[in-house]
Write an enzyme that holds these catalytic residues in place. Sequence first.
Site, PDB file in Angstrom:
ATOM      1  N   ALA A   1      34.772  33.316  47.344  1.00  0.00           N
ATOM      2  CA  ALA A   1      36.352  33.845  46.347  1.00  0.00           C
ATOM      3  C   ALA A   1      37.156  35.111  47.051  1.00  0.00           C
ATOM      4  O   ALA A   1      36.938  35.746  47.480  1.00  0.00           O
ATOM      5  CB  ALA A   1      35.554  34.453  44.611  1.00  0.00           C
ATOM      6  N   GLY A   2      38.187  34.775  46.239  1.00  0.00           N
ATOM      7  CA  GLY A   2      39.500  35.399  46.839  1.00  0.00           C
ATOM      8  C   GLY A   2      39.970  36.407  45.457  1.00  0.00           C
ATOM      9  O   GLY A   2      41.162  35.557  44.737  1.00  0.00           O
ATOM     10  N   HIS A   3      39.669  37.345  44.863  1.00  0.00           N
ATOM     11  CA  HIS A   3      40.065  38.484  43.458  1.00  0.00           C
ATOM     12  C   HIS A   3      41.325  38.436  44.051  1.00  0.00           C
ATOM     13  O   HIS A   3      40.880  39.775  44.760  1.00  0.00           O
ATOM     14  CB  HIS A   3      39.570  38.592  42.532  1.00  0.00           C
ATOM     15  CG  HIS A   3      38.574  37.153  41.554  1.00  0.00           C
ATOM     16  ND1 HIS A   3      37.592  37.141  41.420  1.00  0.00           N
ATOM     17  CD2 HIS A   3      38.623  35.716  42.720  1.00  0.00           C
ATOM     18  CE1 HIS A   3      36.476  36.141  42.096  1.00  0.00           C
ATOM     19  NE2 HIS A   3      36.755  35.383  41.854  1.00  0.00           N
TER      20      HIS A   3
ATOM     21  N   GLN B   1      35.679  31.110  41.527  1.00  0.00           N
ATOM     22  CA  GLN B   1      36.189  29.607  41.497  1.00  0.00           C
ATOM     23  C   GLN B   1      36.006  28.683  40.293  1.00  0.00           C
ATOM     24  O   GLN B   1      37.145  29.940  39.392  1.00  0.00           O
ATOM     25  CB  GLN B   1      34.988  28.484  41.793  1.00  0.00           C
ATOM     26  CG  GLN B   1      34.397  28.589  43.289  1.00  0.00           C
ATOM     27  CD  GLN B   1      33.429  30.155  43.279  1.00  0.00           C
ATOM     28  OE1 GLN B   1      32.800  30.515  42.956  1.00  0.00           O
ATOM     29  NE2 GLN B   1      34.054  30.801  44.816  1.00  0.00           N
TER      30      GLN B   1
ATOM     31  N   ASP C   1      41.572  30.360  41.297  1.00  0.00           N
ATOM     32  CA  ASP C   1      43.010  30.733  42.039  1.00  0.00           C
ATOM     33  C   ASP C   1      43.623  30.930  40.619  1.00  0.00           C
ATOM     34  O   ASP C   1      45.135  31.374  40.849  1.00  0.00           O
ATOM     35  CB  ASP C   1      43.280  30.833  43.197  1.00  0.00           C
ATOM     36  CG  ASP C   1      42.864  30.517  44.683  1.00  0.00           C
ATOM     37  OD1 ASP C   1      42.304  31.077  44.294  1.00  0.00           O
ATOM     38  OD2 ASP C   1      43.362  28.863  45.135  1.00  0.00           O
TER      39      ASP C   1
ATOM     40  N   LYS D   1      41.824  34.670  37.200  1.00  0.00           N
ATOM     41  CA  LYS D   1      40.721  35.751  37.091  1.00  0.00           C
ATOM     42  C   LYS D   1      40.566  36.367  37.859  1.00  0.00           C
ATOM     43  O   LYS D   1      40.003  37.711  36.722  1.00  0.00           O
ATOM     44  CB  LYS D   1      39.394  34.930  37.841  1.00  0.00           C
ATOM     45  CG  LYS D   1      39.896  33.496  37.152  1.00  0.00           C
ATOM     46  CD  LYS D   1      37.907  32.928  38.091  1.00  0.00           C
ATOM     47  CE  LYS D   1      38.389  32.629  39.627  1.00  0.00           C
ATOM     48  NZ  LYS D   1      39.467  31.760  40.159  1.00  0.00           N
TER      49      LYS D   1
HETATM   50  P1  GDP Z   1      41.571  33.845  41.515  1.00  0.00           P
HETATM   51  O1  GDP Z   1      40.996  34.027  42.279  1.00  0.00           O
HETATM   52  O2  GDP Z   1      41.444  33.513  39.983  1.00  0.00           O
HETATM   53  O3  GDP Z   1      41.963  35.504  40.667  1.00  0.00           O
HETATM   54  O4  GDP Z   1      43.228  34.679  41.980  1.00  0.00           O
HETATM   55  P2  GDP Z   1      43.761  34.648  43.011  1.00  0.00           P
HETATM   56  O5  GDP Z   1      43.995  36.151  43.310  1.00  0.00           O
HETATM   57  O6  GDP Z   1      43.100  34.180  44.709  1.00  0.00           O
HETATM   58  O7  GDP Z   1      45.258  33.984  42.911  1.00  0.00           O
HETATM   59  C1  GDP Z   1      46.133  33.757  41.772  1.00  0.00           C
HETATM   60  C2  GDP Z   1      47.393  34.639  42.652  1.00  0.00           C
HETATM   61  O8  GDP Z   1      48.779  34.606  42.114  1.00  0.00           O
HETATM   62  C3  GDP Z   1      47.288  36.204  43.544  1.00  0.00           C
HETATM   63  O9  GDP Z   1      48.189  36.503  44.557  1.00  0.00           O
HETATM   64  C4  GDP Z   1      47.832  37.137  42.076  1.00  0.00           C
HETATM   65  O10 GDP Z   1      48.436  38.336  42.513  1.00  0.00           O
HETATM   66  C5  GDP Z   1      48.657  36.071  41.707  1.00  0.00           C
HETATM   67  N1  GDP Z   1      49.341  36.349  39.817  1.00  0.00           N
HETATM   68  C6  GDP Z   1      48.435  35.942  38.852  1.00  0.00           C
HETATM   69  N2  GDP Z   1      49.102  36.379  37.766  1.00  0.00           N
HETATM   70  C7  GDP Z   1      50.088  35.755  38.259  1.00  0.00           C
HETATM   71  C8  GDP Z   1      51.609  35.697  37.115  1.00  0.00           C
HETATM   72  O11 GDP Z   1      51.019  35.998  36.261  1.00  0.00           O
HETATM   73  N3  GDP Z   1      52.609  35.839  37.800  1.00  0.00           N
HETATM   74  C9  GDP Z   1      52.674  35.972  38.963  1.00  0.00           C
HETATM   75  N4  GDP Z   1      54.216  35.239  39.853  1.00  0.00           N
HETATM   76  N5  GDP Z   1      51.681  35.699  40.369  1.00  0.00           N
HETATM   77  C10 GDP Z   1      50.669  35.666  39.405  1.00  0.00           C
HETATM   78  P1  IMO Z   2      38.515  31.716  43.435  1.00  0.00           P
HETATM   79  O1  IMO Z   2      37.156  32.609  43.291  1.00  0.00           O
HETATM   80  C1  IMO Z   2      39.360  28.305  45.233  1.00  0.00           C
HETATM   81  C2  IMO Z   2      37.328  25.833  47.710  1.00  0.00           C
HETATM   82  C3  IMO Z   2      37.519  25.700  49.386  1.00  0.00           C
HETATM   83  C4  IMO Z   2      36.898  24.355  49.318  1.00  0.00           C
HETATM   84  C5  IMO Z   2      35.727  23.741  48.296  1.00  0.00           C
HETATM   85  C6  IMO Z   2      34.707  24.347  48.973  1.00  0.00           C
HETATM   86  O2  IMO Z   2      39.551  32.896  44.746  1.00  0.00           O
HETATM   87  O3  IMO Z   2      39.238  31.447  42.341  1.00  0.00           O
HETATM   88  P2  IMO Z   2      32.904  26.503  50.262  1.00  0.00           P
HETATM   89  O4  IMO Z   2      33.703  27.803  50.828  1.00  0.00           O
HETATM   90  O5  IMO Z   2      32.950  27.004  48.239  1.00  0.00           O
HETATM   91  O6  IMO Z   2      32.117  25.895  50.306  1.00  0.00           O
HETATM   92  O7  IMO Z   2      33.973  25.376  49.738  1.00  0.00           O
HETATM   93  O8  IMO Z   2      35.885  25.153  47.116  1.00  0.00           O
HETATM   94  N1  IMO Z   2      36.961  27.204  47.111  1.00  0.00           N
HETATM   95  C7  IMO Z   2      38.142  27.417  46.583  1.00  0.00           C
HETATM   96  N2  IMO Z   2      39.284  27.031  46.316  1.00  0.00           N
HETATM   97  N3  IMO Z   2      39.119  29.566  44.442  1.00  0.00           N
HETATM   98  C8  IMO Z   2      37.953  29.711  45.128  1.00  0.00           C
HETATM   99  O9  IMO Z   2      37.177  30.685  44.105  1.00  0.00           O
HETATM  100  C9  IMO Z   2      37.693  28.686  46.102  1.00  0.00           C
HETATM  101  N4  IMO Z   2      36.078  28.694  46.034  1.00  0.00           N
HETATM  102  C10 IMO Z   2      35.910  28.088  47.013  1.00  0.00           C
HETATM  103  O10 IMO Z   2      38.354  25.721  49.250  1.00  0.00           O
HETATM  104  O11 IMO Z   2      37.854  23.385  48.828  1.00  0.00           O
HETATM  105 MG    MG Z   3      41.127  33.234  44.401  1.00  0.00          MG
END
Ligand code: GDP
Ligand code: IMO
Ligand code: MG
Length: 424
Positions: free
Chosen positions: A38-40, A223, A12, A15
């Site tokens: 993953a959740g991007h 991740q 998170d 990415k």
């Molecule tokens: P990922 O899994 O690495 O793609 O990250 P996520 O999308 O799960 O989590 C990042 C969160 O931060 C999302 O809600 C993005 O919209 C938000 N985000 C990304 N960059 C920034 C930033 O520079 N500032 C703020 N405030 N939010 C951001």
């Molecule tokens: P992105 O790509 C944050 C964490 C889970 C748990 C551990 C194992 O969005 O960064 P799993 O379901 O993979 O067997 O869970 O890994 N986890 C993540 N935490 N961002 C992720 O992906 C994750 N993918 C798995 O929360 O602690």
């Molecule tokens: Mg994520």
Amino acid sequence: MATAVLGLQWGDEGKGKITHLLAASAAMVVRFNGGPNAGHTVIDRGVKFGTHLLPAGAFYAGVRSVIAGGVVIDLGILREEYDAVAKHLTAHGMSAPRLVLAENAHLILPYHRTLEDLEGSGAKFGTTRRGISPAYRDKAAHVGVRIGDLLRPQQLEERIAWRLELLCREWPNSDELRRVDARTIAREQIALGEPWIDGIADASLVVGEALREGADVLFEGAQGTLLDVDFGTYPYVTSSTTLFAGIASSVGVDSGRIERRLGVTKAYQTRVGEGPFPTELGDETGERLRERGGEFGTTTGRPRRCGWLDLVALRYAVRLNGITELALTKLDVLDGLDELKICRAYRLGGRNAREFPLSGDGLAEAAPIYDSMPGWSRLGRPASWNDLPACARDYVGVIEEEAGAPVTLLSFGPAPEDTLRRAL
Ligand code: GDP
Ligand code: IMO
Ligand code: MG
């Protein structure tokens, strides 16, 4: 030039935002590890998406999107997000994304989720309950089912039937497992995979050729380093390789051709799920970071644990991946704090330690040693490096010094325009 985008923390890091930004000028985007855990988050033309499997290249016409062999695919989830993105693109006069699915990528089938629930690993480790570890386990145990099997329906059904038989022997009291039927699952999978049936291919050939031609290939990591199955905080990790090294075996290419290794880190630390976290803040400051940063899981909606930036962990991640550049996200979330703390070393076993302990158990005993730095009031929308408040520049400087890599991308908001690029 080929670029890998890698998470340097517990996931998170942002990415999705960074990959989407860079994908605008790429020829191909390859998702290479993990699955729908993953959740991007991607903001495309003002609309927010949370993608789980679809590479960020899918948002651009002419960019090929590849899901590599090392990914575990839930076709139901992929179909849902593909349809949503295709609709969004159609509304903007563009055609649906072109997708290549590696024929050796494994499928997550409904019984993988059942298995995860039966074993209780969701509660014990805080997994995403998406069937990730059962699917990777089946792959290693020779009882997995692959995307390529969709092209051979008879074989697909036989493989599912064999796995179900073993599972029913292992879990004789599970009505849920007894109720499912191989033929129904096989038919469902074929129907779900229908839009990409012609895109099932040997991805190592497709990506390998693009790399040899010198195309701008972008590798989208999922991740983060600290969740890596071997080098993360075991057993509180995911089930795949999250490191740069994973690209070679997951995609089947010569990763020596990938020169740019961009590591993504937040300006502070977060973690979702169980496991050690030395700089975690259980106080008001932690709560403030969660609220200001919107730190709630993209996949599960769970509140993320928040804390100060851990430079011991960052140095470890930079070393393991051979990071050449950093993208620093969410600097804006630190706005308005009088004092910032940053961890350069741990107190561990009566000594100061600068190295990250390889075992999660060792990390659980580590106490952070903090340096204090003055904060800034508001970043706003800096148009250049010199527009940043001096305290923010100093904070970035400490990160660069400790990591030994330059910050070439600075992010201060979720939208693509909230980004500053710095030349090397
Ligand atoms: P990922 O899994 O690495 O793609 O990250 P996520 O999308 O799960 O989590 C990042 C969160 O931060 C999302 O809600 C993005 O919209 C938000 N985000 C990304 N960059 C920034 C930033 O520079 N500032 C703020 N405030 N939010 C951001
Ligand atoms: P992105 O790509 C944050 C964490 C889970 C748990 C551990 C194992 O969005 O960064 P799993 O379901 O993979 O067997 O869970 O890994 N986890 C993540 N935490 N961002 C992720 O992906 C994750 N993918 C798995 O929360 O602690
Ligand atoms: Mg994520």
